[in-house]
Scaffold this active site. Sequence first.
Site, short mmCIF file in Angstrom:
data_model
loop_
_atom_site.label_atom_id
_atom_site.label_comp_id
_atom_site.label_asym_id
_atom_site.label_seq_id
_atom_site.Cartn_x
_atom_site.Cartn_y
_atom_site.Cartn_z
CE LYS A 13 -15.96 -51.99 10.45
NZ LYS A 13 -15.71 -50.72 11.13
NE ARG A 160 -6.28 -50.53 14.56
CZ ARG A 160 -7.45 -50.85 14.01
NH1 ARG A 160 -8.16 -51.84 14.51
NH2 ARG A 160 -7.91 -50.20 12.98
P1 AP5 Z 1 -14.17 -52.30 17.43
O1 AP5 Z 1 -15.04 -53.49 17.56
O2 AP5 Z 1 -12.69 -52.51 17.47
O3 AP5 Z 1 -14.62 -51.42 16.15
P2 AP5 Z 1 -14.46 -51.68 14.61
O4 AP5 Z 1 -15.69 -51.18 13.97
O5 AP5 Z 1 -14.05 -53.09 14.32
O6 AP5 Z 1 -13.26 -50.66 14.35
P3 AP5 Z 1 -11.97 -50.78 13.45
O7 AP5 Z 1 -11.18 -49.53 13.73
O8 AP5 Z 1 -11.25 -52.08 13.65
O9 AP5 Z 1 -12.59 -50.69 12.09
P4 AP5 Z 1 -11.97 -50.15 10.86
O10 AP5 Z 1 -13.01 -50.55 9.92
O11 AP5 Z 1 -11.56 -48.75 10.77
O12 AP5 Z 1 -10.54 -50.88 10.87
P5 AP5 Z 1 -10.02 -52.19 10.14
O13 AP5 Z 1 -9.19 -52.92 11.09
O14 AP5 Z 1 -11.12 -52.89 9.42
O15 AP5 Z 1 -14.60 -51.24 18.56
C1 AP5 Z 1 -13.94 -50.01 18.71
C2 AP5 Z 1 -13.74 -49.69 20.22
O16 AP5 Z 1 -15.01 -49.49 20.83
C3 AP5 Z 1 -13.07 -50.86 20.98
O17 AP5 Z 1 -12.25 -50.32 21.97
C4 AP5 Z 1 -14.26 -51.60 21.59
O18 AP5 Z 1 -13.87 -52.26 22.76
C5 AP5 Z 1 -15.26 -50.47 21.86
N1 AP5 Z 1 -16.65 -50.88 21.69
C6 AP5 Z 1 -17.16 -51.78 20.80
N2 AP5 Z 1 -18.49 -51.89 20.92
C7 AP5 Z 1 -18.85 -51.01 21.92
C8 AP5 Z 1 -20.10 -50.63 22.50
N3 AP5 Z 1 -21.26 -51.17 22.09
N4 AP5 Z 1 -20.08 -49.69 23.48
C9 AP5 Z 1 -18.91 -49.14 23.90
N5 AP5 Z 1 -17.70 -49.45 23.37
C10 AP5 Z 1 -17.67 -50.38 22.40
O19 AP5 Z 1 -9.11 -51.51 9.01
C11 AP5 Z 1 -7.95 -50.76 9.31
C12 AP5 Z 1 -7.36 -50.23 8.03
O20 AP5 Z 1 -7.00 -51.33 7.15
C13 AP5 Z 1 -8.28 -49.36 7.17
O21 AP5 Z 1 -8.27 -48.01 7.59
C14 AP5 Z 1 -7.67 -49.55 5.78
O22 AP5 Z 1 -6.53 -48.77 5.59
C15 AP5 Z 1 -7.25 -51.02 5.79
N6 AP5 Z 1 -8.31 -51.91 5.27
C16 AP5 Z 1 -8.97 -52.89 5.96
N7 AP5 Z 1 -9.89 -53.49 5.18
C17 AP5 Z 1 -9.83 -52.87 3.96
C18 AP5 Z 1 -10.55 -53.01 2.75
N8 AP5 Z 1 -11.55 -53.91 2.63
N9 AP5 Z 1 -10.24 -52.20 1.71
C19 AP5 Z 1 -9.25 -51.29 1.82
N10 AP5 Z 1 -8.53 -51.09 2.94
C20 AP5 Z 1 -8.82 -51.87 4.02
#
Ligand code: AP5
Length: 213
Positions: A13, A160
């Site tokens: 994402k 992370r």
């Molecule tokens: P990446 O693009 O980083 O993936 P992502 O979907 O953004 O993953 P996140 O872990 O950031 O999402 P998340 O939703 O768990 O975390 P967030 O920060 O929102 O890609 C992942 C990896 O794959 C990278 O190394 C990338 O290079 C690679 N990659 C990408 N595309 C690829 C492809 N096509 N092929 C191969 N490799 C690829 O949230 C973290 C925490 O914050 C949550 O757990 C929660 O505790 C809190 N939080 C955040 N938002 C909320 C909310 N709205 N409500 C409650 N808690 C929240």
Amino acid sequence: MKIIMLGAPGAGKGTQAKMIAKEYGLPHVSTGDIFRANIKNGTQLGMEAKKYMDQGLLVPDELTVRILLDRVSQADCANGYVLDGFPRTIPQAEVLEEALNKLGDRIDYAIDVDVPDENIIKRMSGRRACLTCGATYHIEHIPPKKEGICDVCGSKLVLRDDDKAETVKNRLEVYHKQTQPLIDFYTRKGVLRTVDGTLPMDEVFQAIRKILD
Ligand code: AP5
């Protein structure tokens, strides 16, 4: 244009949201990045959020919604934005919808980046993040030019805390229980579009461009 990115943790994402933001000139709003910046700066919000994030749990809705609504009311979001990581629960989606309704506005697209669980754990263990500027890399797929150093700002890259295998398993469980219902929610609204997130990232982006163009 107002876009929501949906998908499991690590589906890509953030990677796609940044590409969309650049291509279409929209701000990239990531609740995860906002929380991580607060943790890094030692704010009270950061300390509160960290308690949940480290366990792979969601930060409570009250806290998250306030931060998000505050961010999207800023001037740079007036003509649209890409939301990455919000909403993550039905109550969050309802609050966002209500806030937009009041402005006579709505979400244009909810893009689900679809990746099966088995691909996720591998991706997460290879991800390296810059906690200074938010850039992300993958040690195999998207390596930085210099190992361990951010191409954008020169800071040190880290694994992370919530990307450790055990926490990723919890995050996936939380995703299926609390966030996946949003797929039905946005299908009913007629704005859901799904892309195959297992493809190379440029191909995923081409599929998204076809939707947005
Ligand atoms: P990446 O693009 O980083 O993936 P992502 O979907 O953004 O993953 P996140 O872990 O950031 O999402 P998340 O939703 O768990 O975390 P967030 O920060 O929102 O890609 C992942 C990896 O794959 C990278 O190394 C990338 O290079 C690679 N990659 C990408 N595309 C690829 C492809 N096509 N092929 C191969 N490799 C690829 O949230 C973290 C925490 O914050 C949550 O757990 C929660 O505790 C809190 N939080 C955040 N938002 C909320 C909310 N709205 N409500 C409650 N808690 C929240």
